[in-house]
Scaffold this motif. Structure first.
Motif, PDB file in Angstrom:
ATOM      1  N   PRO A   1       0.839  -1.199   0.000  1.00 49.89           N
ATOM      2  CA  PRO A   1       0.000   0.000   0.000  1.00 49.89           C
ATOM      3  C   PRO A   1       0.872   1.247   0.000  1.00 49.89           C
ATOM      4  O   PRO A   1       1.858   1.318   0.739  1.00 49.89           O
ATOM      5  CB  PRO A   1      -0.804  -0.125   1.308  1.00 49.89           C
TER       6      PRO A   1
ATOM      7  N   PRO B   1       0.605   3.547   5.648  1.00 51.19           N
ATOM      8  CA  PRO B   1      -0.600   2.734   5.869  1.00 51.19           C
ATOM      9  C   PRO B   1      -0.850   2.377   7.330  1.00 51.19           C
ATOM     10  O   PRO B   1      -1.961   1.996   7.682  1.00 51.19           O
ATOM     11  CB  PRO B   1      -0.324   1.474   5.033  1.00 51.19           C
TER      12      PRO B   1
ATOM     13  N   GLU C   1      -6.683   3.829   8.003  1.00 54.27           N
ATOM     14  CA  GLU C   1      -7.733   3.255   7.158  1.00 54.27           C
ATOM     15  C   GLU C   1      -7.910   4.061   5.877  1.00 54.27           C
ATOM     16  O   GLU C   1      -8.131   3.491   4.795  1.00 54.27           O
ATOM     17  CB  GLU C   1      -9.044   3.199   7.940  1.00 54.27           C
TER      18      GLU C   1
ATOM     19  N   LYS D   1      -5.001   3.268   3.517  1.00 55.19           N
ATOM     20  CA  LYS D   1      -5.171   1.933   2.935  1.00 55.19           C
ATOM     21  C   LYS D   1      -6.274   1.905   1.879  1.00 55.19           C
ATOM     22  O   LYS D   1      -6.236   1.081   0.956  1.00 55.19           O
ATOM     23  CB  LYS D   1      -5.481   0.922   4.031  1.00 55.19           C
TER      24      LYS D   1
END
Length: 764
Positions: free
Chosen positions: A50, A63, A179, A182
């Protein structure tokens, strides 16, 4: 100063670069506009995990939600990396526990948003970067908010960002920064115009600015994981020890006999420097497998020199030349040229004239000067702590004979800087030795190397003549400042200033502070370059730079004038700080600061014992356009022997917006003690072209036993943030000199004010 310094020509690579030919060129949007750099790995590798969210060149959100701020400033104990992170954190809305810091390479994308170069000095860092870092943080908050709004299906205007989370109070939905990163939805970018249009928080909305949060760099410095330049270790690395000539500058090496050095175990080579940058002259580097062996080999070398044109120069020679130059009416250039002081002085009721001097002073940072150089193919890697990455990279390139775009500067934490590491002399022996032996070479100066080859604070001579009218009002002041020109030595035109008399550029960093905020209708300041000192003692920027000597003269003269007028020196200053004309605003802030210091010190409220006195001074350091308004009341006791005991220093400073209160107090206290050390104790002398003081047994700064009480009052009024690292240095010496006069009637006009100097002034 708002001039722009152009970086060395060509793109410069980041610290991750190892093979220029394998780099893919990137163009991206950042807080300071378009940035150019080289990617550290192929795109296919980047896609394997990510991606970070990078709203700005100055920070990235990973991330896992951690925010890593890249500090483009040198951190030498002033915690500027933590300060930059705190400013970003305020607008970003991150939790402080999630903030991290790292130091920037010399990639031009990390150039200062205002100065256009990577330079740390002048107490500029917070002042000049507060807005850019705030906007960088705000841009990240907006990008995260938009991404969260899209993910949660709610209006972005209803979201709240706090403690690394974006929350929708109505629905109680929430997403952490981790979050959001991500999710891959935080892709918003900003043009420079869009960044400028962002509405930032007002001071009443701050939750981080003005809070003494834990400094982010302290844990790594305590547990030993923070890496300083001297900590650099590379595979196959060897060591270099410099051998310097008996004169500060101008020597050339005639011959090197290394027969004895060859008997030292591990000795590799003696390298005579051929420095086309003219940073060094007459240096040799002994290279060996360990630093101990390099030192032994250096001691064993037999070197003969031509000591050059400055072999007979002394401090007395420099002072004599300064006085000669000052006496020439057409020498130098005018820094300030208001009115006609000569005519006003001719009609003055009283004229006061005085000469003020300062000695050569040495930086002597705790971490000795060092650099490690390694060639990897066409790329030169230099590992060192430096305050001017743009110039340091160019000097390293010049020493290597390559284009600056092939130099990677690996920035380290600095074990003290104080202006010393604005110069990059330590890179020259490392680079040339590495080139000569084909291995990475770490060069470490001895304390003797550092002191005798320091780019010191220059010896200065100043003559001030001022006149009072019949009412005791200051009507004219003429001020001549003679010194080496440290900034002119850099050869960077944008760092010089146009003269008021159109005679060409001058080095304003030798006269800043002489353009004070007192209202004087006839005021001239002449900047005179002492060419002999400039060449024989190449000078640098020592903490506080010119205001360290100009305010010594200005604030001493103001006191002398007050006594000549029969007025209290503090009230005399207050009357002069009337804010007329160009002094509007600044004079009022300085006046308020002086009043704050007087109140905290109890100035004028009690009768002091015989032999004791209080003195005042107030300054607008660093430069007039980037001032931090600072005042001091010094309380001293003077013995019949001339010994001065400093009982208390009371310092008030107007910093506008305070980011970290505890750090501001620490910086002001440290600056005040540095100023005290320069005022009473520190002195280097030149004899036969060389600095006589070689270590702390002969160059004696302030000792722990000589520490006075220091009281600090910080005025935080919501104005734009100012600097705090240097201003208090400049106010101490004149406050002490004025206090000494009030204590015993001795007017000392030369720094340092030793016991011998005070006693001599008592008899004068």
């Amino acid at each position: 100063m708002n001039s722009h310094v152009k970086p060395a020509s060509g793109e410069q690579v980041t610290r991750e670069t190892t093979d220029l030919s394998r780099r893919s060129f990137l163009i991206g949007s950042a807080a300071c506009g378009l940035v150019l750099g080289y990617a550290g790995m192929p795109d296919v590798a980047l896609a394997a995990a990510p991606a970070n969210v990078e709203p700005s060149v100055w920070y990235a959100i990973a991330p896992d939600g951690l925010v890593t701020v890249t500090c483009g400033k040198a951190d030498m104990g002033q915690h500027i990396a933590s300060t930059m992170a705190q400013i970003i954190c305020e607008e970003l809305g991150a939790a402080w526990k999630d903030m991290r810091v790292q130091l920037a390479s010399n990639d031009p994308k990390f150039n200062d948003p205002v100065l256009g170069a990577q330079i740390t000095g002048g107490s500029w860092s917070t002042m000049m970067n507060f807005d850019a870092m705030s906007r960088a943080g705000a841009a990240g908050r907006i990008a995260l908010t938009d991404a969260a709004a899209s993910a949660m299906g709610v209006p972005a205007g209803e979201l709240v960002v706090r403690e690394s989370a974006v929350t929708h109070p109505k629905s109680k939905k929430s997403m952490s920064f981790a979050e959001i990163v991500k999710s891959g939805k935080a892709t918003k970018t900003f043009t420079p115009d869009e960044l400028k249009a962002i509405t930032l928080k007002t001071p009443d909305q701050y939750t981080m600015i003005g809070v003494s949060v834990p400094q982010l760099d302290i844990p790594s410095k305590v547990n030993g994981t923070a890496k300083y330049g001297i900590d650099t270790m590379l595979p196959g690395m060897v060591y270099g020890k410099v051998v310097t000539p008996p004169v500060r500058f101008g020597a050339t090496v005639k011959s090197v006999d290394d027969s004895a050095a060859k008997k030292v175990p591990g000795f590799i080579k003696a390298v005579t420097l051929d420095d086309k940058t003219n940073t060094t002259s007459g240096w040799v580097v002994a290279v060996a497998n360990t630093y101990t062996n390099a030192r032994k080999a250096a001691d064993a070398l037999k070197i003969t020199y031509d000591n050059g044109p400055y072999a007979n120069v002394s401090s007395e020679t420099l002072q004599t030349e300064a006085k000669r130059l000052q006496a020439e009416t057409d020498s130098g250039q005018f820094f300030v040229k208001d009115g006609d002081p000569a005519a006003a002085l001719a009609n003055a009721a009283k004229v006061v004239e005085a000469e003020y001097t300062t000695s050569i002073n040495i930086h002597a940072p705790l971490e000795p000067m060092n650099a490690t150089a390694e060639f990897k193919g066409d790329i030169l890697h230099v590992y060192t702590g430096n305050q001017f990455a743009t110039r340091s990279g160019a000097i390293a390139a010049g020493a290597a004979g390559i284009d600056p775009k092939y130099v990677v500067m690996h920035q380290a934490w600095l074990g003290g800087g104080f202006g010393r590491r604005l110069d990059a002399d330590m890179t020259v022996p490392a680079v040339q030795a590495a080139k000569a032996v084909g291995k990475p070479v770490k060069v470490i100066y001895s304390r003797e190397n550092d002191m005798t080859m320091d780019f010191s604070r220059p010896l200065t001579y100043q003559k001030v003549k001022a006149g009072l009218d019949g009412d005791g009002k200051l009507i004219a002041l003429s001020h001549d400042v003679v010194s080496a020109w440290p900034t002119a030595r850099w050869g960077i035109p944008d760092f010089l200033s146009p003269s008021a008399d159109k005679k060409g550029p001058l080095d304003a960093f030798t006269v800043n502070g002489a353009d004070f905020f007192y209202s004087v209708p006839n005021h001239h300041v002449r900047a005179i370059k002492n060419e002999l000192a400039h060449n024989a003692t190449p000078s640098g920027q020592l903490r506080s730079v010119a205001p360290g000597w100009t305010f010594w003269a200005v604030e001493s003269m103001i006191d002398e004038l007050a006594h000549a007028a029969g007025q209290d020196p503090a009230q005399f200053r207050i009357a002069l700080l009337d804010g007329k004309g160009a002094n509007d605003g600044g004079a009022q802030r300085l006046r308020n600061t002086l009043l704050a210091a007087m109140g905290l010190a109890g100035y004028g409220t009690r009768q002091l014992p015989k032999g004791e006195g209080m003195g005042v001074a107030c300054v607008s350091s660093q430069e007039r356009k980037t001032a931090s308004w600072t005042a001091c009341v010094a309380h001293v006791a003077v013995a019949p022997s001339g010994e001065v005991k400093v009982k208390k220093l009371t310092v008030a400073t107007d910093v506008g917006t305070q980011v970290h209160p505890d750090n501001i107090h620490a910086q002001v206290e440290g600056a005040a003690l540095w100023g005290l050390s320069l005022a009473l104790y520190e002195k280097a002398t030149l004899k036969d072209g060389g600095i006589e003081q070689t270590n702390f047994d002969s160059y004696k700064p302030l000792r722990m036993s000589q520490m006075p009480e220091v009281a600090v009052s910080v005025i935080a009024n919501g104005e734009p943030a100012t600097g705090v690292g240097e201003p208090a240095v400049t106010v101490i010496a004149p406050a002490l000199g004025n206090a000494i006069f009030n204590a015993c009637g001795a007017r000392v006009r030369g720094l340092p004010m030793t016991a011998e100097a005070v006693k001599a002034a008592m008899k004068a």
